[in-house]
Write an enzyme that holds these catalytic residues in place. Sequence first.
Site, PDB file in Angstrom:
ATOM      1  N   GLY A  72       0.681  -1.045   0.135  1.00 62.15           N
ATOM      2  CA  GLY A  72       0.048   0.119   0.075  1.00 62.15           C
ATOM      3  C   GLY A  72       0.907   1.192  -0.052  1.00 62.15           C
ATOM      4  CG  ASN A 152      -3.950   4.907   9.425  1.00 61.44           C
ATOM      5  OD1 ASN A 152      -3.988   5.821   8.778  1.00 61.44           O
ATOM      6  ND2 ASN A 152      -2.794   4.658  10.118  1.00 61.44           N
ATOM      7  CD  GLN A 180      -7.240   0.590   8.286  1.00 65.05           C
ATOM      8  OE1 GLN A 180      -7.462  -0.425   8.511  1.00 65.05           O
ATOM      9  NE2 GLN A 180      -5.694   0.682   8.159  1.00 65.05           N
ATOM     10  CB  SER A 200      -2.154  -2.762   1.427  1.00 61.79           C
ATOM     11  OG  SER A 200      -1.220  -3.559   1.939  1.00 61.79           O
ATOM     12  CB  ALA A 201      -2.961  -8.156  -0.224  1.00 61.69           C
ATOM     13  CG  HIS A 202      -0.985  -6.145   5.088  1.00 65.42           C
ATOM     14  ND1 HIS A 202      -0.814  -5.881   6.387  1.00 65.42           N
ATOM     15  CD2 HIS A 202      -0.263  -5.267   4.571  1.00 65.42           C
ATOM     16  CE1 HIS A 202      -0.315  -4.751   6.619  1.00 65.42           C
ATOM     17  NE2 HIS A 202      -0.053  -4.412   5.369  1.00 65.42           N
ATOM     18  CB  CYS A 326       3.393   3.146  11.118  1.00 70.14           C
ATOM     19  SG  CYS A 326       2.470   2.227  10.028  1.00 70.14           S
TER      20      CYS A 326
HETATM   21  C1  LIG Z   1      -1.630  -0.002   6.186  1.00 70.11           C
HETATM   22  C2  LIG Z   1      -1.795   1.233   5.607  1.00 70.11           C
HETATM   23  C3  LIG Z   1      -0.859   1.750   4.572  1.00 70.11           C
HETATM   24  C4  LIG Z   1       0.534   0.971   4.140  1.00 70.11           C
HETATM   25  O1  LIG Z   1       0.115  -0.207   3.589  1.00 70.11           O
HETATM   26  P1  LIG Z   1       1.342  -1.288   3.466  1.00 70.11           P
HETATM   27  O2  LIG Z   1       0.765  -2.336   2.646  1.00 70.11           O
HETATM   28  O3  LIG Z   1       1.516  -1.686   4.962  1.00 70.11           O
HETATM   29  O4  LIG Z   1       2.525  -0.451   3.091  1.00 70.11           O
HETATM   30  C5  LIG Z   1      -1.072   3.015   3.960  1.00 70.11           C
HETATM   31  N1  LIG Z   1      -2.347   3.694   4.214  1.00 70.11           N
HETATM   32  C6  LIG Z   1      -3.187   3.144   5.228  1.00 70.11           C
HETATM   33  C7  LIG Z   1      -4.034   4.294   5.342  1.00 70.11           C
HETATM   34  C8  LIG Z   1      -3.045   1.974   5.889  1.00 70.11           C
HETATM   35  O5  LIG Z   1      -3.912   1.548   6.816  1.00 70.11           O
END
Ligand SMILES: *Cc1c(COP(=O)(O)O)cnc(C)c1O
Length: 402
Positions: A72, A152, A180, A200-202, A326
């Site tokens: 992401g 987030n 998110q 982002s997949a996770h 983070c």
């Molecule tokens: C988790 C997150 C990201 C970063 O995504 P990653 O795949 O972990 O690098 C960016 N923006 C938001 C709002 C997020 O929650």
Amino acid sequence: MNRYIYFDHAATTPVKPEVLEEMMPYLKGKYGNASSIYALGRESKKAIENARDRVALALGAKAEEIFFTGSGTEADNWAIKGVAYANRKKGKHIITSKIEHHAVLNACKFLEKEGFEVTYLPVDNDGLLDAEKVREAIRPDTILVSIMYANNEIETIQPIAEIGKIAKEKGILFHTDAVQAVGNIKIDVNNINVDLLSLSAHKFYGPKGVGAIYIRRGTKIASFIHGGAQERGRRASTENVAGIVGVGKAIEIATLNMDSYNKKLLELRERTINEVLSKIPHVRLNGHREKRLPGNANFSFEFIEGESLLLLLDMKGIAASSGSACTSGSLDPSHVLMAIGLPHEIAHGSLRLTFGEDNTHEDIDYLMEVLPGIVERLREMSPLYESTLSEYNSECVKINLK
Ligand SMILES: *Cc1c(COP(=O)(O)O)cnc(C)c1O
């Protein structure tokens, strides 16, 4: 400790068994490079295109508008720097908000050093951005508006469609960090007038280290990673085939299960919010009461240090977070909680609980069994607690603490 309860789904989610199952062949026998012309390579290529179709379908986009990325964060960086570099002759002004993820904020900070100008719009006490503020901030040299779909930390959902309408009227590109939101709420890129969207997949039960970006056809954007011809020459490097297959499967499942998943999360969230606010004194709910993602509750407890709260919860087998993953490890209070106007000491006492598929009502029972006692214990250790309580009328009232 005989149980472990995970309340941190905004930080990451476990990979679903069905997702892993679809990924596995590409980590084993089907290891072909998608750029190779023999059958093994073509199989990988086919799997990638199938995943692209699934992501496109979930977002109401066309397959050729979806590009896979390494995360992401990469999608955000590509959107912002790619648009900035490709449109710098037109202008050097970018509009974003104060509560963006660091992937957006720090990409903007980097561009400031390169001579771009960035406006960081404020939000209200609920973390909500007024779309009219975007209109007012637009200048003749504005080239990009980047506003996150849902935050987030406090998970307030922004008026993305309204902002998109304004950006479109003014002919300015609009990016939304929907990392998110994707998989949690229904998103159709055609209803919200976005030109670029990151995911982002996770964050929706897919693997870590793989994401995607939607780039509306015709959007002027520079390539981000230079090299081979992968992703139609716009994002070079040998594809993470298994990961990409994982994004496709995870987003498909999320879309199919969206209604029942939302209903479940909403129930857990409402119960938690109601119980915490009624059973624990001097606590504030952060974020908008309704316009928030279904699975998030974020509280500030007065007279408490968030880190200690997390450690004690961890000892009881509960995984939660204060602020975002983070920023934990840093001593600064969250930039999001500061932006919604919380004083330092209250921002420090924050707890983010984000629910997911694996959570049950029994988990909430257990949380409510241990949390009030932990809060009480920590407060008893706080020198401020006793003295402030006697003349209690302070900050809490002003920022509308319960
Ligand atoms: C988790 C997150 C990201 C970063 O995504 P990653 O795949 O972990 O690098 C960016 N923006 C938001 C709002 C997020 O929650």
